[in-house]
Scaffold this active site. Structure first.
Site, PDB file in Angstrom:
ATOM      1  N   PHE A 150       0.805  -1.220   0.000  1.00 40.99           N
ATOM      2  CA  PHE A 150       0.000   0.000   0.000  1.00 40.99           C
ATOM      3  C   PHE A 150       0.840   1.272   0.000  1.00 40.99           C
ATOM      4  O   PHE A 150       0.382   2.322  -0.421  1.00 40.99           O
ATOM      5  CB  PHE A 150      -0.938   0.018   1.219  1.00 40.99           C
ATOM      6  CG  PHE A 150      -0.250   0.295   2.536  1.00 40.99           C
ATOM      7  CD1 PHE A 150       0.041   1.588   2.947  1.00 40.99           C
ATOM      8  CD2 PHE A 150       0.112  -0.747   3.379  1.00 40.99           C
ATOM      9  CE1 PHE A 150       0.671   1.842   4.161  1.00 40.99           C
ATOM     10  CE2 PHE A 150       0.738  -0.504   4.592  1.00 40.99           C
ATOM     11  CZ  PHE A 150       1.021   0.801   4.978  1.00 40.99           C
ATOM     12  N   LYS A 174      -1.226  -7.532  -8.676  1.00 39.62           N
ATOM     13  CA  LYS A 174      -2.165  -7.524  -7.557  1.00 39.62           C
ATOM     14  C   LYS A 174      -1.755  -6.384  -6.640  1.00 39.62           C
ATOM     15  O   LYS A 174      -0.856  -6.507  -5.816  1.00 39.62           O
ATOM     16  CB  LYS A 174      -2.115  -8.860  -6.802  1.00 39.62           C
ATOM     17  CG  LYS A 174      -3.436  -9.256  -6.105  1.00 39.62           C
ATOM     18  CD  LYS A 174      -3.953  -8.279  -5.074  1.00 39.62           C
ATOM     19  CE  LYS A 174      -3.172  -8.329  -3.790  1.00 39.62           C
ATOM     20  NZ  LYS A 174      -3.790  -7.413  -2.734  1.00 39.62           N
ATOM     21  N   GLU A 177      -5.238  -3.610  -1.737  1.00 32.14           N
ATOM     22  CA  GLU A 177      -6.661  -3.270  -1.744  1.00 32.14           C
ATOM     23  C   GLU A 177      -6.949  -1.968  -1.005  1.00 32.14           C
ATOM     24  O   GLU A 177      -8.054  -1.430  -1.093  1.00 32.14           O
ATOM     25  CB  GLU A 177      -7.465  -4.413  -1.123  1.00 32.14           C
ATOM     26  CG  GLU A 177      -7.218  -4.674   0.343  1.00 32.14           C
ATOM     27  CD  GLU A 177      -5.988  -5.548   0.614  1.00 32.14           C
ATOM     28  OE1 GLU A 177      -5.856  -6.023   1.761  1.00 32.14           O
ATOM     29  OE2 GLU A 177      -5.171  -5.742  -0.301  1.00 32.14           O
ATOM     30  N   SER A 227       5.779  -6.613   4.213  1.00 36.78           N
ATOM     31  CA  SER A 227       6.371  -6.912   5.510  1.00 36.78           C
ATOM     32  C   SER A 227       7.129  -8.240   5.459  1.00 36.78           C
ATOM     33  O   SER A 227       6.867  -9.096   4.607  1.00 36.78           O
ATOM     34  CB  SER A 227       5.281  -6.980   6.586  1.00 36.78           C
ATOM     35  OG  SER A 227       4.454  -8.110   6.382  1.00 36.78           O
ATOM     36  N   CYS A 282       9.637   1.700   3.423  1.00 37.85           N
ATOM     37  CA  CYS A 282      10.584   0.663   3.838  1.00 37.85           C
ATOM     38  C   CYS A 282      11.995   1.225   3.935  1.00 37.85           C
ATOM     39  O   CYS A 282      12.869   0.588   4.515  1.00 37.85           O
ATOM     40  CB  CYS A 282      10.540  -0.520   2.876  1.00 37.85           C
ATOM     41  SG  CYS A 282      11.151  -0.157   1.223  1.00 37.85           S
ATOM     42  N   GLU A 382       9.221  -3.335  13.318  1.00 39.41           N
ATOM     43  CA  GLU A 382       9.051  -2.396  12.215  1.00 39.41           C
ATOM     44  C   GLU A 382       7.700  -1.709  12.404  1.00 39.41           C
ATOM     45  O   GLU A 382       6.646  -2.255  12.093  1.00 39.41           O
ATOM     46  CB  GLU A 382       9.101  -3.093  10.858  1.00 39.41           C
ATOM     47  CG  GLU A 382       9.020  -2.098   9.711  1.00 39.41           C
ATOM     48  CD  GLU A 382       8.891  -2.770   8.351  1.00 39.41           C
ATOM     49  OE1 GLU A 382       9.235  -2.123   7.354  1.00 39.41           O
ATOM     50  OE2 GLU A 382       8.428  -3.918   8.291  1.00 39.41           O
TER      51      GLU A 382
END
Length: 498
Positions: A150, A174, A177, A227, A282, A382
């Site tokens: 995301f 993909k 969402e 992640s 990240c 994280e």
């Protein structure tokens, strides 16, 4: 008004067959602005079947034709960059300038992919033996999947998709969402560029769609960013089903500040790299390692800069926007109480921020902890939010040991005026991407992006020549054309190139 967000199949928007869907929010208001349809396994199968057929024809196209489409895609995306950035801000929440920067970094990968004719060149050796030549070629894999996070709904897909397509593959994307609309705008850019229908596809959804791609026998490779636990799952599931997988995982990026560093420059860098995109990067700096005796002065400098930041709607010129969802905001905010309970000093509490936006937005202001230690959750986890921790170290060696003891190895930075210390750090630190007086060392598109240790599962990094190699397979051909004058007869010995 709530917008229905469909998939992309056959060169156009497609509703799919499923009846499940998810809410898409405007993080600055807390309002539901869209409903994104979730693909079924049958939907995934149908899209992949189309991609298999389209991919065969696309791989057979000349490099000249494929490159022409790449150039046209680059131009289409450049024309529509503001539209893509606005969609990112509306669904992710990052400020508009940051979203525009995200699109620009993706454009750079598209520009790199325009060099496919050169990048895909093989080698040729003439006369390695009597009348024998050897040459190599690289060929497309077939259909590949890209599963994107995301936090960069445009840039991360663009790390992979242009290179995969330039190499002759078909792609099924993909996206997350949580912020899916940017992927459809990118799909429209591919259509405008003349990419044949079925070569680029988008399926939305949750674990059903992800598993459908990871387990599908016609998916040859998977690229993933997310992640670490999910990256490990993607890698293990994909490879168990015979796929080539590159899965980029999480991070806990340290910025080491030595006593000879310019503290104003270091403080600017820490704030910029810690709170840009609300820390949902990240490559964000989440830990500053202050080497004695700079700790007190550095913490004060960082805190004073935080006081000048504005948090609010990313479309209104603020410095930092909201977090992507209410659940994620609450999870990140929970670390503040945990940090205090563990003994860290809460210097700036982001929960007290007065945002320039709707009260129901997913707000959490910049947060600063001091005297953090390994073993505290604010250090070990994280957090993926606007939480910056300062750790004190007595020496360079202690700071290096701290960084190398982390299970992550994505990015790191060192701020110093000592060239010898910088060169020692770049050699000795166990991290994949290193900045020297650069807080966010994201490589340019013609280098490769990726970390070490628990930040990467797989053998190759994203984009650059690693990307070319990941999305192709090599063949080596040894060739001899018959020459009646040089017949050697039967020879059962092992072939030698004498």
């Amino acid at each position: 008004m709530t917008t229905a967000i469909p998939h992309w199949r056959g060169g156009r928007r497609w509703t799919g067959s499923g009846d499940r869907a998810g809410d898409v929010y405007d993080p600055a208001t807390g309002e539901v602005t869209g409903r994104v349809g979730f693909a079924t396994r049958d939907d995934v199968d149908a899209v992949v079947a189309d991609a298999v057929e389209a991919g065969r024809a696309w791989a057979a196209q000349s490099l000249t034709r494929r490159t022409a489409v790449m150039f046209a895609f680059r131009e289409a995306l450049a024309r529509r960059r503001k539209e893509v950035a606005a969609a990112i801000t509306a669904e992710h929440g990052k400020v508009l300038d940051d979203a525009l920067g995200e699109v620009q970094r993706g454009l750079e990968v598209a520009e790199f992919a325009c060099g496919a004719p050169h990048l895909l060149k093989g080698g040729f050796s003439d006369g390695v033996s009597g009348g024998v030549d050897v040459f190599s070629i690289r060929q497309a894999l077939g259909v590949v999947a890209v599963i994107a996070p995301f936090n960069f709904p445009a840039m991360v897909p663009l790390w992979f998709v242009p290179i995969a397509i330039a190499c002759g593959n078909a792609v099924v994307l993909k996206p997350s969402e949580k912020d899916p609309s940017a992927s459809l705008l990118i799909a429209e850019c591919w259509a405008e560029a003349g990419l044949p229908a079925g070569v680029f596809n988008v399926v939305h959804g949750d674990k059903v769609a992800v598993d459908g791609l990871l387990e599908h026998p016609d998916i040859a490779a998977v690229s993933f960013v997310g992640s670490t636990p999910i990256a490990r799952y993607v890698y293990e599931t994909g490879t168990r089903h015979g796929k080539r997988v590159q899965a980029l995982g999480g991070a806990k990026n340290h910025m080491v500040v030595l006593p000879d560093a310019d503290l104003d420059t270091a403080a600017d860098a820490a704030v910029s790299a810690g709170f840009g995109s609300a820390g949902e990067r990240c490559m964000a700096i989440s830990v500053v390692v202050a080497v004695d005796p700079v700790g007190d002065d550095l913490v004060q400098a960082i805190a004073s800069r935080i006081g000048g930041l504005t948090t609010g709607d990313g479309r209104s010129g603020c410095d930092m926007g909201p977090l992507v969802t209410r659940e994620h905001r609450d999870k990140v905010a929970g670390y503040l109480d945990a940090g205090v309970a563990d003994g860290a000093e809460l210097v700036v509490d982001g929960r007290t921020v007065e945002p320039k936006g709707e009260a129901e937005g997913f707000w959490l202001g910049p947060t600063l902890f001091d005297r953090v230690r390994p073993g505290m959750s604010v250090y070990d986890d994280e957090i993926f939010g606007p939480v910056l921790s300062v750790v004190r170290a007595a020496s360079y060696d202690e700071a290096l040991t701290l960084v190398n003891s982390s299970p992550y190895g994505n990015g790191t930075a060192i701020f110093t005026a000592d060239g010898g210390a910088a060169r020692r750090y770049q050699r000795d630190v166990q991290v994949g991407m290193i900045g020297i007086n650069v807080p966010i060392p994201v490589p340019m598109a013609y280098y490769s992006f990726g970390g070490w240790k628990a930040s990467l599962f797989g053998d190759t990094h994203a984009h650059g020549m690693d990307g070319i190699h990941f999305f192709t397979r090599a063949k080596v051909i040894t060739s001899r054309w018959p020459d009646p004058a040089q017949r050697t007869g039967v020879d059962l010995g092992f072939p030698r190139h004498d």
